[in-house]
Design a protein around this motif. Structure first.
Motif, PDB file in Angstrom:
ATOM      1  N   GLU A 154      96.867 -33.422  33.980  1.00  0.00           N
ATOM      2  CA  GLU A 154      97.316 -33.531  35.358  1.00  0.00           C
ATOM      3  C   GLU A 154      96.147 -33.308  36.314  1.00  0.00           C
ATOM      4  O   GLU A 154      95.936 -34.059  37.266  1.00  0.00           O
ATOM      5  N   LYS A 155      95.352 -32.272  36.003  1.00  0.00           N
ATOM      6  CA  LYS A 155      94.219 -31.947  36.878  1.00  0.00           C
ATOM      7  C   LYS A 155      93.117 -32.994  36.794  1.00  0.00           C
ATOM      8  O   LYS A 155      92.337 -33.162  37.713  1.00  0.00           O
ATOM      9  N   MET A 156      93.049 -33.665  35.643  1.00  0.00           N
ATOM     10  CA  MET A 156      91.971 -34.622  35.465  1.00  0.00           C
ATOM     11  C   MET A 156      92.403 -36.059  35.743  1.00  0.00           C
ATOM     12  O   MET A 156      91.654 -36.999  35.533  1.00  0.00           O
ATOM     13  N   LYS A 157      93.663 -36.196  36.214  1.00  0.00           N
ATOM     14  CA  LYS A 157      94.207 -37.529  36.409  1.00  0.00           C
ATOM     15  C   LYS A 157      93.343 -38.360  37.355  1.00  0.00           C
ATOM     16  O   LYS A 157      93.144 -39.558  37.153  1.00  0.00           O
ATOM     17  N   LEU A 158      92.819 -37.685  38.361  1.00  0.00           N
ATOM     18  CA  LEU A 158      91.978 -38.379  39.328  1.00  0.00           C
ATOM     19  C   LEU A 158      90.831 -39.089  38.629  1.00  0.00           C
ATOM     20  O   LEU A 158      90.464 -40.206  38.960  1.00  0.00           O
ATOM     21  N   ARG A 159      90.245 -38.401  37.619  1.00  0.00           N
ATOM     22  CA  ARG A 159      89.107 -38.993  36.914  1.00  0.00           C
ATOM     23  C   ARG A 159      89.541 -40.184  36.074  1.00  0.00           C
ATOM     24  O   ARG A 159      88.906 -41.224  36.061  1.00  0.00           O
ATOM     25  N   GLU A 160      90.662 -40.027  35.353  1.00  0.00           N
ATOM     26  CA  GLU A 160      91.155 -41.134  34.521  1.00  0.00           C
ATOM     27  C   GLU A 160      91.489 -42.344  35.386  1.00  0.00           C
ATOM     28  O   GLU A 160      91.132 -43.457  35.070  1.00  0.00           O
TER      29      GLU A 160
END
Lengths: 129, 598
Positions: A19-25
């Motif tokens: 969830e926290k890394m969704k921006l990167r994906e």
């Protein structure tokens, strides 16, 4: 740190961090997602662009729409601030002017969800690289 | 619950970028964000290598994918003030395509990244290597979970075999087969060893994987342990890689805390621990038997195989040695399946390969491409072509054990077998590009110098043979070569290759043989025409004074370190070729351009 004892434990951690890394994906696959650019130059910020941006980030997420909300510089429509540019995957970008939170709400509901146009479209007069 | 950030700043924290002060940059970015009250909106992440080392330090801004290059710590203020607060791109920090002079903002549009396919490097430049959670979010440790809970060891081995994976350390031995052989050796104690003794000059693939994604190696070692029946793993890493060691240690600690290493992993009775052993940076210790002896505290010397380590290795127990990059690819094979992996690459070389591009190439850096990509694509599209618009001459693949490939090989699809057939080898993945100014004889001499230094001295062909080869090459480069040297050089090369004990000596003459094959005219010119065609070998240089232009100012004579220039004031000077050491100072100092090279 608690121990990971099963696949489920692993999945739980994965879900939280994902969830926290969704921006990167999402950024890595930017072309398949909705992109919302919010003009955040001095004129935009003064007219409340930051509130609009935060609204967009929160509401898109709440309504389960994967989107990249990008902050950009002055788009040149200082008369119509706050302005936002919405690009649906595979379509040309559309610029909306005089966006406040209720207008932003309409844009999400009508344009982003159903592809219907809303008032306040500004004809685009530039090409960007 | 932590804050959710709306913007991520990925900053390269690889060795190369840290050397160009990326740690200070990270620090200043954080301070600037805090000063502007943005620390809860914008996250700064130190990642592993982005691969684009030529233009480091690099910052990638998400979600807009803006790619800033060659940053200095003092740029932090501008990035926060302009990009983060006002959303304006900082043009002077964006990447400029050296060929078209066009500014490229989005990393996705860069030729460097477009042709790449990242499997072993999948997380490098994307996650924070010091945070196990970020690895888990990218499917980390799901592969070992799948193996332990759903598959038998032989099923996992079959999967690796079917994927067609071959060892990435240089030999290209099928990984699955190696695992199978070790699994069949009967013993109470077996070992999994990760070979991180990367020794080729100019190669940094393994270092970058360990710095950027250490958990992928840890996970794969545990999978290997499960397959072969080992409960101990050892990473043999050179002590010159302090950052990789530091990150690996952090990763091991985190994996242990989560119970992903230790006893009862994922609630099963599988147990696995990993230790680190440091090497002193000897090239020969990359050879698996020498590596094992070094780990045992003995001299780092190879021994004859058989017995292979899979039968009798570390402390005479069955030992499975694989390279870092090999391990890093394994979890993906397990999760995505052998069929998927086998669909990438060529008939006998599957998957992707990481290469370290170095030498006279525009985009020095780390790349990963599917097997079968041509040299032309790698050098000209990804690598951005030759520096300063010069002409491509050759590329050395496989480091000191490999050979050089020339223009006629440019359209060769790169894989294990095609490179061997062309007289070079895949090696561990170093690629050194040479242009028209490089002398091939001097290049061979450079590599022999390296092997002479690195030979352990155990067997005579390697210890003495390489020394003699190096002497002959030196003789050629110093303009003292005679006709017989050429035959002798070739014959001795073949003898050293055929009779040496281990891979070091068996391959060390390759740079000579392949340059003699492809650039014989240069060897010929050094001996018969008394010149070095590329002008690199200083001994062949002759400086002359142009009598028409020399005004006799005496500047050259005064600056000559060996007093080789004689002449009277206001009269033409003369260089005494016997005393001249070809340093070129006179040419540099002459204000009237009256000194020229032959």
């Amino acid at each position: 740190m608690s121990k990971i004892k099963s696949l489920d434990d692993l999945r739980k951690i994965k879900a939280i961090v994902e969830e926290k890394m969704k921006l990167r994906e999402n950024s890595a696959n930017s072309e398949i997602h909705v992109q919302v650019k919010v003009a955040m130059a001095t004129c935009g910020i003064a007219s409340g662009a930051k509130t609009v941006m935060e609204f967009m980030i929160e509401e898109l997420e709440k309504r389960n729409i994967t989107a990249l909300v990008i902050q950009t510089g002055c788009m040149g429509y200082c008369f119509a601030e706050p302005t936002i540019e919405v690009t649906m995957p595979g379509k040309d970008p559309i610029v909306f002017g005089y966006v406040d939170t209720s207008k932003a709400d309409q844009i999400i509901e009508k344009y982003i969800k159903r592809g219907e146009l809303v008032d306040g479209i500004i004809p685009k007069n530039y090409e960007s690289i | 619950m932590d804050t959710k950030y709306r913007m991520h700043l990925l900053v390269c924290g690889g060795t190369g970028c840290i050397a160009s002060k990326s740690s200070q940059l990270i620090q200043l970015l954080k301070e600037e964000l805090e000063a502007n009250g943005l620390e809860k909106e914008v996250q700064v992440i130190s990642t592993g290598c982005f691969g684009f080392c030529e233009k480091g330090p690099i910052v990638k801004v998400l979600p807009d994918n803006t790619f800033y290059t060659q940053l200095k710590p003092e740029d932090a203020k501008e990035i926060v003030a302009e990009h983060v607060i006002k959303g304006r791109y900082i043009e002077r920090l964006l990447y400029v395509n050296p060929e078209t002079q066009e500014i490229i903002r989005d990393a996705k549009n860069m030729g460097f990244y477009r042709k790449q396919m990242r499997i072993a490097l999948r997380n490098c430049g994307f996650i924070n290597p010091e945070n196990i959670d970020e690895y888990i979010a990218r499917n980390g440790y799901s592969a070992i979970a799948k193996c332990l809970t759903e598959m038998t060891p032989s099923e996992v081995i079959d999967e690796v075999k079917k994927s067609g994976m071959r060892g990435r350390g240089g030999g290209g031995f099928p990984t699955g087969l190696k695992w199978e052989i070790t699994s069949k050796s009967i013993s109470d104690q077996k070992y999994v060893v990760c070979n991180a003794d990367e020794g080729d000059p100019g190669a940094f693939m393994d270092r970058s994987v360990l710095e950027g994604d250490p958990h992928s190696v840890i996970e794969a070692m545990a999978i290997c342990g499960y397959c072969i029946g080992a409960n101990k793993g050892i990473v043999y890493i050179r002590a010159e890689y302090p950052l990789a060691i530091k990150r690996l240690k952090i990763a091991l600690q985190q994996a242990k805390e989560y119970g992903l290493l230790g006893e009862n992993i994922f609630g099963t009775d599988f147990e696995f621990t990993i230790d680190i052993k440091y090497g002193a940076g000897a090239f020969v210790c990359g050879e698996e038997t020498a590596l094992i002896h070094s780990m045992e505290g003995l001299r780092g010397e190879p021994t004859i195989k058989p017995p292979f380590p899979s039968v009798s290795g570390y402390l005479t127990q069955p030992t499975n040695v694989n390279n870092v990059e090999t391990f890093a690819s394994i979890p993906v094979i397990i999760l995505k399946g052998s069929e998927w992996f086998a669909s990438i690459g060529t008939e006998y070389s599957k998957g992707t390969k990481v290469f370290a591009l170095a030498g006279k190439i525009n985009n020095v850096g780390l790349i990963e491409v599917p097997m079968g990509t041509t040299l032309r694509e790698v050098i000209f599209e990804i690598g951005g072509g030759i520096k300063d618009g010069k002409k491509f001459k050759a590329v050395q693949t496989g480091g000191p054990s490999g050979g050089c490939l020339t223009e006629k090989h440019l359209d060769l699809p790169i894989d294990f077998d095609s490179l061997t057939a062309a007289g070079s080898m895949m090696g561990s993945g170093g690629m050194i590009v040479m242009d028209e100014d490089d002398c091939m004889v001097a290049m061979a001499k450079f590599y022999l110098e390296f092997t002479v230094e690195e030979s352990c001295g155990k067997c005579a062909p390697c210890r003495i043979g390489n020394k003699r080869l190096h002497e002959m090459l030196t003789k050629l480069c110093e303009a003292n070569g005679v006709e017989e040297d050429l035959d002798l050089l070739r014959n001795l090369s073949v003898v050293v290759k055929d009779t040496s004990l281990c891979g070091l000596g068996q391959t060390s003459p390759n740079p000579i043989l392949s340059t003699m094959e492809n650039f014989y005219e240069e060897y010929h010119a050094h001996v018969f025409d008394h010149k070095c065609p590329s002008g690199q070998c200083q001994s062949f240089r002759r400086y002359y004074i142009d009598a028409e232009h020399c005004i006799g100012c005496m500047v050259c004579a005064r600056n000559c370190p060996t007093n080789a220039i004689t002449g009277v004031k206001k009269q033409v000077h003369i260089i005494n070729q016997l005393i001249c050491i070809k340093c070129g100072v006179c040419m540099e100092k002459c204000k009237f351009d009256s000194i020229y090279l032959n």
